[in-house]
Design a protein around this motif. Sequence first.
Motif, PDB file in Angstrom:
ATOM      1  N   VAL A  45       0.845  -1.205   0.000  1.00  0.00           N
ATOM      2  CA  VAL A  45       0.000   0.000   0.000  1.00  0.00           C
ATOM      3  C   VAL A  45       0.879   1.253   0.000  1.00  0.00           C
ATOM      4  O   VAL A  45       0.584   2.230  -0.689  1.00  0.00           O
ATOM      5  N   ALA A  46       1.976   1.210   0.735  1.00  0.00           N
ATOM      6  CA  ALA A  46       2.883   2.368   0.744  1.00  0.00           C
ATOM      7  C   ALA A  46       3.453   2.606  -0.654  1.00  0.00           C
ATOM      8  O   ALA A  46       3.590   3.752  -1.096  1.00  0.00           O
ATOM      9  N   LEU A  47       3.789   1.525  -1.356  1.00  0.00           N
ATOM     10  CA  LEU A  47       4.311   1.678  -2.719  1.00  0.00           C
ATOM     11  C   LEU A  47       3.255   2.269  -3.645  1.00  0.00           C
ATOM     12  O   LEU A  47       3.562   3.069  -4.533  1.00  0.00           O
ATOM     13  N   MET A  48       1.989   1.878  -3.429  1.00  0.00           N
ATOM     14  CA  MET A  48       0.913   2.484  -4.242  1.00  0.00           C
ATOM     15  C   MET A  48       0.887   3.998  -4.026  1.00  0.00           C
ATOM     16  O   MET A  48       0.759   4.773  -4.966  1.00  0.00           O
ATOM     17  N   ARG A  49       0.981   4.393  -2.760  1.00  0.00           N
ATOM     18  CA  ARG A  49       0.919   5.838  -2.471  1.00  0.00           C
ATOM     19  C   ARG A  49       2.129   6.562  -3.066  1.00  0.00           C
ATOM     20  O   ARG A  49       2.007   7.657  -3.613  1.00  0.00           O
ATOM     21  N   LEU A  50       3.295   5.959  -2.940  1.00  0.00           N
ATOM     22  CA  LEU A  50       4.493   6.581  -3.539  1.00  0.00           C
ATOM     23  C   LEU A  50       4.340   6.665  -5.055  1.00  0.00           C
ATOM     24  O   LEU A  50       4.704   7.667  -5.675  1.00  0.00           O
ATOM     25  N   ALA A  51       3.805   5.587  -5.627  1.00  0.00           N
ATOM     26  CA  ALA A  51       3.648   5.570  -7.084  1.00  0.00           C
ATOM     27  C   ALA A  51       2.666   6.644  -7.520  1.00  0.00           C
ATOM     28  O   ALA A  51       2.877   7.312  -8.540  1.00  0.00           O
ATOM     29  N   ASP A  52       1.592   6.831  -6.742  1.00  0.00           N
ATOM     30  CA  ASP A  52       0.620   7.872  -7.082  1.00  0.00           C
ATOM     31  C   ASP A  52       1.265   9.251  -7.080  1.00  0.00           C
ATOM     32  O   ASP A  52       0.862  10.148  -7.807  1.00  0.00           O
ATOM     33  N   GLU A  53       2.245   9.407  -6.204  1.00  0.00           N
ATOM     34  CA  GLU A  53       2.938  10.708  -6.138  1.00  0.00           C
ATOM     35  C   GLU A  53       4.109  10.761  -7.120  1.00  0.00           C
ATOM     36  O   GLU A  53       4.938  11.651  -7.055  1.00  0.00           O
ATOM     37  N   LEU A  55       6.711   9.094  -7.233  1.00  0.00           N
ATOM     38  CA  LEU A  55       8.028   8.987  -6.614  1.00  0.00           C
ATOM     39  C   LEU A  55       8.756   7.724  -7.046  1.00  0.00           C
ATOM     40  O   LEU A  55       9.879   7.483  -6.650  1.00  0.00           O
ATOM     41  N   LEU A  56       8.083   6.880  -7.842  1.00  0.00           N
ATOM     42  CA  LEU A  56       8.767   5.677  -8.320  1.00  0.00           C
ATOM     43  C   LEU A  56       9.405   5.892  -9.682  1.00  0.00           C
ATOM     44  O   LEU A  56      10.106   5.031 -10.181  1.00  0.00           O
ATOM     45  N   GLN A  57       9.105   7.053 -10.294  1.00  0.00           N
ATOM     46  CA  GLN A  57       9.656   7.283 -11.628  1.00  0.00           C
ATOM     47  C   GLN A  57      11.125   7.653 -11.535  1.00  0.00           C
ATOM     48  O   GLN A  57      11.536   8.389 -10.637  1.00  0.00           O
ATOM     49  N   ALA A 140      -2.070   5.517 -19.168  1.00  0.00           N
ATOM     50  CA  ALA A 140      -0.810   5.360 -18.453  1.00  0.00           C
ATOM     51  C   ALA A 140      -0.952   5.699 -16.975  1.00  0.00           C
ATOM     52  O   ALA A 140      -0.276   5.120 -16.149  1.00  0.00           O
ATOM     53  N   ASP A 141      -1.792   6.647 -16.629  1.00  0.00           N
ATOM     54  CA  ASP A 141      -1.828   7.098 -15.239  1.00  0.00           C
ATOM     55  C   ASP A 141      -3.148   6.798 -14.552  1.00  0.00           C
ATOM     56  O   ASP A 141      -3.481   7.394 -13.546  1.00  0.00           O
TER      57      ASP A 141
END
Lengths: 555, 209
Positions: A45-53, A55-57, A140-141
């Motif tokens: 879930v934390a990775l989902m939130r980071l990805a939404d922001e 921050l994974l790019q 894509a998003d």
Amino acid sequence: MKPIAELILRWQEDDLDAAGLAELRTVLGTPAGRSRFLEHLGLSVALMRLADEKLLQAPAPVRRWRWSGRCAAALVLMAIGATALWLATPPPLATVVAVAAGAAPDIERGAARLPIVVGTALRAGDRIRTGAAGLSLRYADEATRIDLAADSSLRLLESPGRREVRLEDGRLEAQVAKQPADRVLAFTTVHAEARVIGTRLALALEGQRTRLSVSEGRVRFQATGGGQAVEVAAAASAVASADGVQLEAAAGAAPLAPAAGCLWGVSLRAEAPAAAQLTALEAGIGRPFALVHQYQAFSDFRQDRPFPSAAQRLWAEGGRLLMIDWKPRLGDQPLLWAEVADGLYDAEYVDPLARKAAAWGRPFFLSLHHDPESQIGPAGSGMEAADFVRMWRHVHARFTAAGAGQVVWVWSMSGATAAAPLWNACYPGDDCVDWLACAAYNNLRGADGQGPWLSLRELVTPFITWMRQDFSGDHRKPLMLSVYACSEDPGSPTAKADWFRALPGEVRDIPEIKALIYFHDRALSADSSPAALAGFRTAAADPFFNPTPRDAAAP
Amino acid sequence: MTDLVGPLCASYTEVEAGSRQAYRDPIREPIYAMPTMDLKDYGAAFISLRERLYSYLFVLVRDRQLAEDLLQELYLVMARAVERGEAIHDLDAWCRGTARNLALHHWREQRARPRTLDAGLLELIDLAFTEDPEALRRLAGLKELLARCCASLSAPARRLLDLKYRADLAAEEIAATTGRSRRGVITALARIREQLEACVRARLPEGDA
């Protein structure tokens, strides 16, 4: 032993065999394993939130240079060039996630024509054509997915605050993720625009028209050029052509349901002579009612009582449909649903009415114990929701066995918000329910000015919301307002009349409603004042409430 | 008053008689009982449980968007219960029980409940949520730390995470997009996650790891 992360990931992909599943059980069988499971989940879930922001790019690589004047100038020029190039190349809008075997789809991008394979990035402005087989793409998003059928083409367009999928040929289906508040996602054809918030839909160009079918959620469907718009609900469809847009009457296929429009009905006081009430009110509004409703008890249909009554027979012969709200009561004494379901009252009350109905042969509406929600009792009381369902199915079966298959069964709930959680449990099943019904009373406490003044749309919103969102499955049952009423507003002599005049517009916007029955009783009466009667008459004259009569043959 | 009248008629007549206090429909009384709890308080408590309940729903339905939808549905069910005056003693347990029913209802509707999601596993998952409420946040609570660890990953690894956790693609879809096998995607994701976990644990303050 597999690493726990892989074990859980494979479990979530439904990719574990029996041995893997046993391994997962072993892990979860210990407190430490369960903690690891939750840590894994928390990380997901934390990775989902980071990805939404975003921050994974991956960031642009940073390198250190020894600067010189020439080098800096060259870099500035390169940066300008790169920026220009970047600006000329819009970012990917969507990605092709599946291409059917045998398909040779391509993209028309400006003057170029490019082949499509899985993973091909799609940009705003691209025209995508399928060949002999279809393809699927995903934004894509967001989780919106579009399946484009064979021999179809569409364009993906984007402008600030708006994404557009323009179907130019063929057919598509879409599973649309909820859209952010500041963006619209529109599916368009030459005929119309379907604007969605989050839904599952199908759009097809069929020669001179476009058909929209909605299986989840709601879609606003508007004719091209800002013309007429309709809201298409789940399990409903609409067609757009040069003549505008029109809802298709899916629910209209139910017995006694008009193909278009809505039956205009009235519920008569039990105490007063019903025939006189009806004659007076029909004279007042200048038209006959299509539907006449009465409340009756089990005890009204003993062996020795006639059905239909002389008045009911007369109304039916005058072209009016009859609706009976039948309560399992003997006089004032309520009967237990479980006992009715067990057949205790078959011989004396249920079978006699079933036989008389069969002998009469005309279709009529029958509702069994309206508003059951409030009488649901504790376990073992004989008044559980399951008992109500069992009673309904039992009585329905007795009518069928008696040959009264023409009876149209109306499942009638209170419509109150607080009762909504009970509706699914009280539903007896599609095979023995033809119509759904609920009640809608405006300003019932209005005599002392305390009650809320609500429009019909507001009053039925809880039930409609349940029908569209919580009553899952493809039921396609029309809705009847088995009783609706409005009291006078002491502060505004014309409020009730205005409330009536708004009815045609409001009911038109709720395609599920196919019949409404006014509760014509004392101060709630439609003719409680000359102004009220005038408003009621205006609504009654609307063509929407005068549908073309359908064949009333046995369903 | 005969029983052959409208569903609210008894109450209505009493209003006519001018007795508001008498506006008590004995039939509907259970539904319209005055709430004994404050919805605002429950709403605030629900918000504090939001991420936890979302995680629970996500693990049961395995779909980000659907888990969000069911979370909203769960709030509505709770609000109705509060309006009804239903006593909710343990909001977390009550919400998880209801969430579980919503998820199972979803699978029944789909007629496609994953074969690996059986009652025994559901019980164990529920037990995990009951006995160690902090475990969910242990690695995930330090967002900045996690972001720094993500930044240390290779670009392909981050792309895989992005496809999985932002685009919410299934392993099969990621495989189609990246040219790997489905199993290869799962294995790669598992390795990346292990790497991340190791990174986070190594940087956790003493005693937290």
